[in-house]
Scaffold this motif. Structure first.
Motif, short mmCIF file in Angstrom:
data_model
loop_
_atom_site.label_atom_id
_atom_site.label_comp_id
_atom_site.label_asym_id
_atom_site.label_seq_id
_atom_site.Cartn_x
_atom_site.Cartn_y
_atom_site.Cartn_z
N TYR A 80 -15.63 -1.76 0.31
CA TYR A 80 -14.18 -1.88 0.31
C TYR A 80 -13.73 -3.33 0.31
O TYR A 80 -12.58 -3.62 0.02
N TRP A 81 -14.62 -4.27 0.57
CA TRP A 81 -14.26 -5.68 0.44
C TRP A 81 -14.03 -6.01 -1.04
O TRP A 81 -13.09 -6.72 -1.39
N HIS A 87 -7.72 -5.28 -5.84
CA HIS A 87 -6.43 -4.58 -5.79
C HIS A 87 -5.29 -5.36 -6.41
O HIS A 87 -4.35 -4.77 -6.96
N THR A 107 -9.43 0.53 5.90
CA THR A 107 -10.46 -0.47 5.60
C THR A 107 -10.35 -1.02 4.18
O THR A 107 -10.88 -2.09 3.88
N PHE A 108 -9.69 -0.28 3.28
CA PHE A 108 -9.52 -0.73 1.90
C PHE A 108 -8.27 -1.57 1.71
O PHE A 108 -8.00 -2.05 0.62
N GLN A 109 -7.46 -1.72 2.75
CA GLN A 109 -6.18 -2.41 2.64
C GLN A 109 -6.29 -3.88 3.03
O GLN A 109 -5.77 -4.32 4.05
N GLU A 124 -11.38 -6.28 6.07
CA GLU A 124 -11.38 -5.40 7.23
C GLU A 124 -12.79 -5.20 7.77
O GLU A 124 -13.77 -5.23 7.03
N ASP A 142 -13.12 -3.89 -3.33
CA ASP A 142 -11.85 -3.24 -3.68
C ASP A 142 -10.67 -4.11 -3.26
O ASP A 142 -9.72 -4.29 -4.02
N SER A 143 -10.71 -4.64 -2.06
CA SER A 143 -9.62 -5.48 -1.57
C SER A 143 -9.40 -6.70 -2.46
O SER A 143 -8.27 -7.11 -2.69
N TYR A 186 0.82 -1.21 0.00
CA TYR A 186 0.00 0.00 0.00
C TYR A 186 0.85 1.27 0.00
O TYR A 186 0.39 2.32 -0.45
N TYR A 191 -5.10 4.57 -0.04
CA TYR A 191 -6.23 3.79 0.45
C TYR A 191 -6.34 3.91 1.97
O TYR A 191 -5.35 3.77 2.68
N GLU A 192 -7.57 4.14 2.45
CA GLU A 192 -7.81 4.11 3.89
C GLU A 192 -7.60 2.68 4.39
O GLU A 192 -7.63 1.72 3.63
#
Length: 185
Positions: free
Chosen positions: A127-128, A134, A91-93, A114, A130-131, A79, A88-89
């Motif tokens: 954001y799940w 990524h 929660t997005f990691q 997260e 997105d994870s 990240y 990314y915040e």
């Protein structure tokens, strides 16, 4: 902070077992997609036909780290590298560890979803997704043979994404596959 009003329209089709979704705001349309419902057994049958190929490539990448043919990168490093063009915040990691073959455009990752914030209520936190996605962006942007510093790959979405199992908070995810990605420079 100025509030942003979004409009989400959903139109169900019982005969097609689907829902057409459109998301827009005063700025215009942001997303349009179809949610299709199918039997878990259909997805499992499709996965079984290719599982051995995907699993063997993932295992090979994990083994290549010992011979230094593949790199193993921690969540903090991944990240930090992403932060060159997007921050990314937390929660997005979701990628905790990435196994990257920089010469073959391949990678696999350990992804853990997260927890939503105390003030957030989601059936499936955005954001799940997105994870899960990524990894493809990371592979394209971390490739060693692409030396143009002015190039950045941005994902505009998928042609399709199937989740054969329910996403679960804190559970390590494996066996993810997407097809028809529309990555562009």
């Amino acid at each position: 902070m100025t509030p942003h009003i979004i409009s989400i329209n959903a139109k169900a089709s019982e005969s097609k077992q689907s829902i057409q979704m459109n998301i827009s705001s005063q700025e215009g349309q942001h997303a349009s997609f179809v949610v299709e419902f199918y039997k878990e057994s259909e997805c499992a049958d499709e996965w079984r036909r290719i599982e051995f190929l995907v699993e063997s490539r993932m295992e090979s990448l994990r083994e290549q780290r010992q011979g230094h043919e593949a790199h193993v990168l921690s969540q903090a490093v991944v990240y930090k590298l992403f932060s060159a063009f997007v921050d990314y915040e937390k929660t997005f990691q979701g990628m905790k560890k990435v196994y990257l073959s920089p010469l073959h455009w391949e990678a696999t990752a350990d992804v853990v979803l997260e927890a939503p914030g105390a003030d957030q209520t989601f059936t499936v936190p955005p954001y799940w997704i997105d994870s899960i996605g990524h990894l493809s962006g990371f592979v394209l942007n971390a490739h060693l043979t692409d030396h143009n510093p002015k190039s950045v790959y941005v994902s505009h979405g998928w042609e399709s994404l199937r989740l054969a199992k329910t996403l679960v908070l804190g559970k390590k995810i494996s066996n993810l596959c997407s097809n028809g990605g529309k990555d562009s420079r």
